[in-house]
Design a protein around this motif. Structure first.
Motif, PDB file in Angstrom:
ATOM      1  N   UNK A  61      -5.723 -99.136 -15.670  1.00 36.09           N
ATOM      2  CA  UNK A  61      -6.921 -99.964 -15.625  1.00 36.09           C
ATOM      3  C   UNK A  61      -6.556-101.411 -15.310  1.00 36.09           C
ATOM      4  N   UNK A  62      -5.410-101.853 -15.841  1.00 29.08           N
ATOM      5  CA  UNK A  62      -4.998-103.242 -15.667  1.00 29.08           C
ATOM      6  C   UNK A  62      -4.779-103.599 -14.207  1.00 29.08           C
ATOM      7  N   UNK A  63      -4.323-102.628 -13.401  1.00 26.62           N
ATOM      8  CA  UNK A  63      -4.046-102.933 -11.999  1.00 26.62           C
ATOM      9  C   UNK A  63      -5.209-102.582 -11.083  1.00 26.62           C
ATOM     10  N   UNK A  64      -6.257-101.958 -11.626  1.00 30.05           N
ATOM     11  CA  UNK A  64      -7.375-101.535 -10.781  1.00 30.05           C
ATOM     12  C   UNK A  64      -8.108-102.731 -10.194  1.00 30.05           C
ATOM     13  N   UNK A  92      -4.027-113.389 -11.920  1.00 29.69           N
ATOM     14  CA  UNK A  92      -4.744-112.557 -10.952  1.00 29.69           C
ATOM     15  C   UNK A  92      -4.336-111.094 -11.059  1.00 29.69           C
ATOM     16  N   UNK A  93      -3.113-110.862 -11.542  1.00 29.71           N
ATOM     17  CA  UNK A  93      -2.630-109.488 -11.704  1.00 29.71           C
ATOM     18  C   UNK A  93      -3.126-108.793 -12.947  1.00 29.71           C
ATOM     19  N   UNK A 135      -1.534-112.610 -24.421  1.00 24.86           N
ATOM     20  CA  UNK A 135      -0.395-111.763 -24.745  1.00 24.86           C
ATOM     21  C   UNK A 135      -0.738-110.324 -25.044  1.00 24.86           C
ATOM     22  N   UNK A 136       0.277-109.452 -24.924  1.00 28.50           N
ATOM     23  CA  UNK A 136       0.159-108.068 -25.341  1.00 28.50           C
ATOM     24  C   UNK A 136      -0.523-107.135 -24.377  1.00 28.50           C
ATOM     25  N   UNK A 137      -1.000-107.636 -23.246  1.00 28.73           N
ATOM     26  CA  UNK A 137      -1.735-106.763 -22.331  1.00 28.73           C
ATOM     27  C   UNK A 137      -1.450-107.166 -20.890  1.00 28.73           C
ATOM     28  N   UNK A 165       1.167-108.057 -11.509  1.00 30.60           N
ATOM     29  CA  UNK A 165       1.682-109.362 -11.080  1.00 30.60           C
ATOM     30  C   UNK A 165       2.056-109.342  -9.609  1.00 30.60           C
ATOM     31  N   UNK A 166       2.685-108.264  -9.155  1.00 31.55           N
ATOM     32  CA  UNK A 166       3.013-108.144  -7.736  1.00 31.55           C
ATOM     33  C   UNK A 166       1.750-108.167  -6.885  1.00 31.55           C
ATOM     34  N   UNK A 167       0.724-107.460  -7.338  1.00 35.99           N
ATOM     35  CA  UNK A 167      -0.550-107.474  -6.623  1.00 35.99           C
ATOM     36  C   UNK A 167      -1.156-108.875  -6.625  1.00 35.99           C
ATOM     37  N   UNK A 168      -1.036-109.585  -7.761  1.00 34.39           N
ATOM     38  CA  UNK A 168      -1.555-110.947  -7.839  1.00 34.39           C
ATOM     39  C   UNK A 168      -0.855-111.874  -6.867  1.00 34.39           C
TER      40      UNK A 168
END
Length: 331
Positions: A24-27, A270-271, A277-279, A285-288
């Motif tokens: 979900x974080x990278x979606x 942005x990523x 913190x913690x999430x 980050x690479x996507x950001x």
């Protein structure tokens, strides 16, 4: 001898897995990157070429590596405002030792990496031993490192670098497209960091410390040691970023890195990594970093002045933080 109940030792890991939710974080960043690519492909015929995407990777490589260290720190609810100038220090140490002092280039690179790693360790030591806020420590370190770099370099740019310092700027061909070895190194570092964060105990401890340091401490996790290690490793990544920057530009520039800390924080935010913190996930980050690179490249192809590019990047950063804040309140 007292023992920690099993329920307590497992709680941070269960909480961490639920909180970070990598898929979900990278979606969100993935959708944003796809939309940016679609938009700029309609604005310029050159945007979708393989060579242009290679150029984007080259342009973001050193900031993306800088953002690896920044991600580790932000995952522990910290921040590093000195990341860029520490990178500049590493580049100046490497180049001056190799060119001005005639030292073996590989030894010069090693000493440059040691210098940035030492400053990262010093940041972590001040934060963990003196209980100082990361914002204050790294803000102060920004001035110290920038001044020390200017004194050491005499504010002079170093050129005529030996081949080892230029290696990661050299290219190889895949089909009709040329790629740099720096891009390959960047991607390998992201893969390694992803494996460490998701498949190892220290990676899970890092998330636990960022999510709730007191709970992590009560379960036996050495929180201070984790934070010290994180800042030290971040310093090492800044040194690698310095190597990529010098290879790309062909010089050791003492004035480099003054805005790169903000650029790395932008990539992290942005990523999808939470500033609290913690999430978060390193893939995000690479996507950001790629989002920033795509916007910069696309706007350049459209002929938009660079000043507007900074404005748009700032707006994107504020929006990303606002979304993170709203998601935390909702949770």
């Amino acid at each position: 001898m007292t023992t920690t109940p099993p329920s307590l030792t497992k709680a941070p890991d269960r909480l961490t897995l639920r909180e970070r939710m990598p898929s979900v974080a990278i979606l969100g960043p993935l959708i944003a990157l796809a939309l940016a690519i679609i938009f700029f492909s309609t604005q310029s015929d050159r945007f979708l070429s393989a060579q242009n995407f290679s150029l984007i990777f080259q342009q973001v490589s050193y900031v993306a590596v800088l953002a690896i260290g920044q991600t580790l720190i932000i995952l522990t609810a910290g921040i590093d405002l000195a990341a860029g100038v520490i990178m500049a220090l590493g580049g100046v140490v490497m180049t001056r030792l190799a060119v001005n002092s005639g030292l073996n280039p590989y030894l010069s690179i090693g000493l440059g990496l040691f210098a940035t790693t030492f400053v990262g360790w010093l940041n972590g030591l001040l934060i963990t031993r003196l209980r100082l806020p990361p914002f204050i420590v790294t803000l102060g370190m920004y001035g110290i490192v920038f001044g020390a770099t200017q004194v050491y370099s005499r504010s002079e740019t170093v050129s005529n670098l030996p081949d080892p310092l230029n290696f990661f700027g050299s290219t190889f061909r895949v089909g009709a497209t040329t790629w740099t070895y720096g891009t390959v190194l960047m991607l390998l570092l992201y893969l390694l960091t992803h494996l460490i964060l998701t498949q190892t105990g220290p990676g899970r401890h890092l998330y636990a410390v960022g999510n709730n340091p007191e709970a992590a401490r009560l379960t036996g996790i050495p929180t201070n040691r984790v934070i010290l290690l994180v800042y030290t490793l971040a310093g090492l990544t800044y040194g690698i970023a310095a190597l990529l920057l010098t290879a790309r530009t062909g010089v050791g520039d003492p004035n480099a890195g003054q805005t790169e800390a903000l650029a790395s924080i932008t990539a992290v935010v942005l990523g999808g990594t939470s500033l609290f913190g913690g999430r978060g996930a390193i893939v995000g980050t690479l996507l950001g970093a790629l989002i920033v690179g795509v916007f910069t490249n696309g706007l350049t192809l459209m002929g938009v002045p660079s000043v507007y590019q900074y404005i748009i990047t700032g707006v994107l950063t504020i929006l990303a933080v606002a979304v993170d804040q709203l998601s935390r309140k909702k949770a």
